[in-house]
Design a protein around this motif. Sequence first.
Motif, PDB file in Angstrom:
ATOM      1  N   UNK A   1      41.908  14.127  75.664  1.00 15.09           N
ATOM      2  CA  UNK A   1      43.050  15.016  75.465  1.00 15.09           C
ATOM      3  C   UNK A   1      43.354  15.172  73.979  1.00 15.09           C
ATOM      4  N   UNK A   2      43.280  14.093  73.233  1.00 11.11           N
ATOM      5  CA  UNK A   2      43.508  14.138  71.787  1.00 11.11           C
ATOM      6  C   UNK A   2      42.490  15.054  71.107  1.00 11.11           C
ATOM      7  N   UNK A   3      41.275  15.064  71.623  1.00  7.07           N
ATOM      8  CA  UNK A   3      40.207  15.844  70.994  1.00  7.07           C
ATOM      9  C   UNK A   3      40.224  17.317  71.369  1.00  7.07           C
ATOM     10  N   UNK A   4      40.943  17.681  72.419  1.00  6.65           N
ATOM     11  CA  UNK A   4      40.897  19.045  72.933  1.00  6.65           C
ATOM     12  C   UNK A   4      41.953  19.932  72.281  1.00  6.65           C
ATOM     13  N   UNK A   5      41.588  21.192  72.071  1.00  5.88           N
ATOM     14  CA  UNK A   5      42.531  22.201  71.607  1.00  5.88           C
ATOM     15  C   UNK A   5      42.827  23.171  72.728  1.00  5.88           C
ATOM     16  N   UNK A   6      43.370  24.354  72.372  1.00  5.43           N
ATOM     17  CA  UNK A   6      43.559  25.391  73.368  1.00  5.43           C
ATOM     18  C   UNK A   6      44.836  25.299  74.166  1.00  5.43           C
ATOM     19  N   UNK A   7      45.756  24.416  73.785  1.00  6.88           N
ATOM     20  CA  UNK A   7      47.002  24.249  74.526  1.00  6.88           C
ATOM     21  C   UNK A   7      48.186  24.257  73.549  1.00  6.88           C
ATOM     22  N   UNK A   8      49.323  24.763  74.014  1.00  7.80           N
ATOM     23  CA  UNK A   8      50.505  24.766  73.168  1.00  7.80           C
ATOM     24  C   UNK A   8      51.021  23.347  72.931  1.00  7.80           C
ATOM     25  N   UNK A   9      50.975  22.490  73.958  1.00  4.46           N
ATOM     26  CA  UNK A   9      51.526  21.149  73.801  1.00  4.46           C
ATOM     27  C   UNK A   9      50.754  20.173  74.686  1.00  4.46           C
ATOM     28  N   UNK A  10      50.683  18.927  74.217  1.00  2.00           N
ATOM     29  CA  UNK A  10      50.018  17.857  74.962  1.00  2.00           C
ATOM     30  C   UNK A  10      51.043  16.810  75.396  1.00  2.00           C
ATOM     31  N   UNK A  11      50.785  16.246  76.569  1.00  2.00           N
ATOM     32  CA  UNK A  11      51.725  15.307  77.178  1.00  2.00           C
ATOM     33  C   UNK A  11      50.984  14.057  77.661  1.00  2.00           C
ATOM     34  N   UNK A  12      51.770  12.996  77.854  1.00  2.00           N
ATOM     35  CA  UNK A  12      51.253  11.735  78.382  1.00  2.00           C
ATOM     36  C   UNK A  12      52.109  11.364  79.583  1.00  2.00           C
ATOM     37  N   UNK A  13      51.501  11.346  80.772  1.00  3.20           N
ATOM     38  CA  UNK A  13      52.171  10.954  82.013  1.00  3.20           C
ATOM     39  C   UNK A  13      52.122   9.427  82.082  1.00  3.20           C
ATOM     40  N   UNK A  14      53.183   8.780  81.625  1.00  4.69           N
ATOM     41  CA  UNK A  14      53.187   7.323  81.418  1.00  4.69           C
ATOM     42  C   UNK A  14      53.776   6.643  82.645  1.00  4.69           C
ATOM     43  N   UNK A  15      52.929   5.929  83.399  1.00  4.05           N
ATOM     44  CA  UNK A  15      53.399   5.223  84.587  1.00  4.05           C
ATOM     45  C   UNK A  15      53.487   3.712  84.391  1.00  4.05           C
TER      46      UNK A  15
END
Length: 332
Positions: free
Chosen positions: A74-88
Motif C-alpha cells: 500500500x505504501x508503494x502504490x499510487x493512484x489513490x487520493x488517500x491511504x488508510x490503515x484498518x487497525x484491528x
Amino acid sequence: MTIFRIARYLEEFGHSVSFLIQNPSEHKSGEAARVTINTHFQPFNGKVELFSGETPEASGDALIATDRFTCYPVEAMGGFFRKFYFVQDFEPSFYPVGSEYLLSEATYHFDFDCLCAGEWLNRMMRERYRRWSVSWPLAYDASVYGPGDGTVKRSDGRIALYARYVTSRRAVELALMALDILQERCVAFEVDFFGWDLGHLDVSYGYRDHGVLDGPQLAALYRQAAVGVVFSATNHSLVNKEMMACGLPVVDLDLETVRAIFPEGCMAFAQPTPEGIADRLQSLLEQPQQRDALRTAGEAFVNDLSWEKSARIVEAALRERVSLASSQKAAP
C-alpha cells in the motif's frame, strides 16, 4: 470476518469495493477467492484480484491496508487520493522484540489515516504515533447472538472458555492453570472449550472439546453456560460482546486494553495471574447474584452496538479524508 463485514456494508451503502489479496496461498484466481468470501464469510459483489511480487496497477479514492504485511505494498502504490490503515490490533505485540516487531511498528509511521477497532488503539495511534485516527466499535450480529427465547436453562457450574491456544495473545495457559487451581479448591465446575481442537487433556474435571463452532452453535453455548472466559492480551476480542449479547457473564483480563473499552460493572476483570483468574471464577460460580448483575449490565452495554453503525463510522472517515485530500490536490 470483520474486514469482509465492513466491506459488505460499504457496498450496501453504494460504494464500489475491491479486494487485492497479497501473496495468496489458498486460491489460484480472484474469482475462486470471491466464492470463498461469499460462502464462508459475507456477501460480496466486488472484484477480487490476487498479486505477489510486483504491486498491482490500481486506482480509486481510498486504498486500505488491513495488516502490517499489506502496509508495504500500500505504501508503494499510487493512484489513490488517500491511504488508510484498518487497525484491528497492535501487531508488533504478536512478535518478540526484534526485526518483525520493528517492521510491524514501522507501519504506524506511514502516512496512512487509521481506522481503529476500539478506543485503546485509537488513542495509541493518535498519541504515540501522531496519526489521524478514528475509533469504531467491534460489534456483534444480532440475528445470531441474543438472549434467546428463555426456554434453555443455564447450568450453574458451566464455563465457556475460548481456547485458541495457537494464538499467544489469547493467554489460554493462564486459564488452564486457573482451572487447575479451582479443582484443587474443590469448586464444582465443568468446561466447554471452543475455538480450537485441544484433544485429550490430563485433567480430573469434566470438559467438552468443541473445537471451532459456527455462530449459531456459539450462541447456543453462550445461552447455556454460567460464565464466559475469553482473553486477549492485546486489543480486546469481539467474542466477549457476543457473549454479553447472549446474556452470558464474562471474565476478561484486567488490562488497559480491556478497561479502555468496557466500563466497571459490565464485565468481571481478573488479575492476569492463575490465582487472580481462579479467584474471579470461583466468586462468580459461587455467587449467582454476581452473575445476574453482570448479565444485566453486559446486555445493556452491547445493546446499542451494530455492525452497520460501525461501518457508518468507517464510511464517514473515508469520505472526510478523501474529500480533504481531493480538495488539497485540486487547489492551485
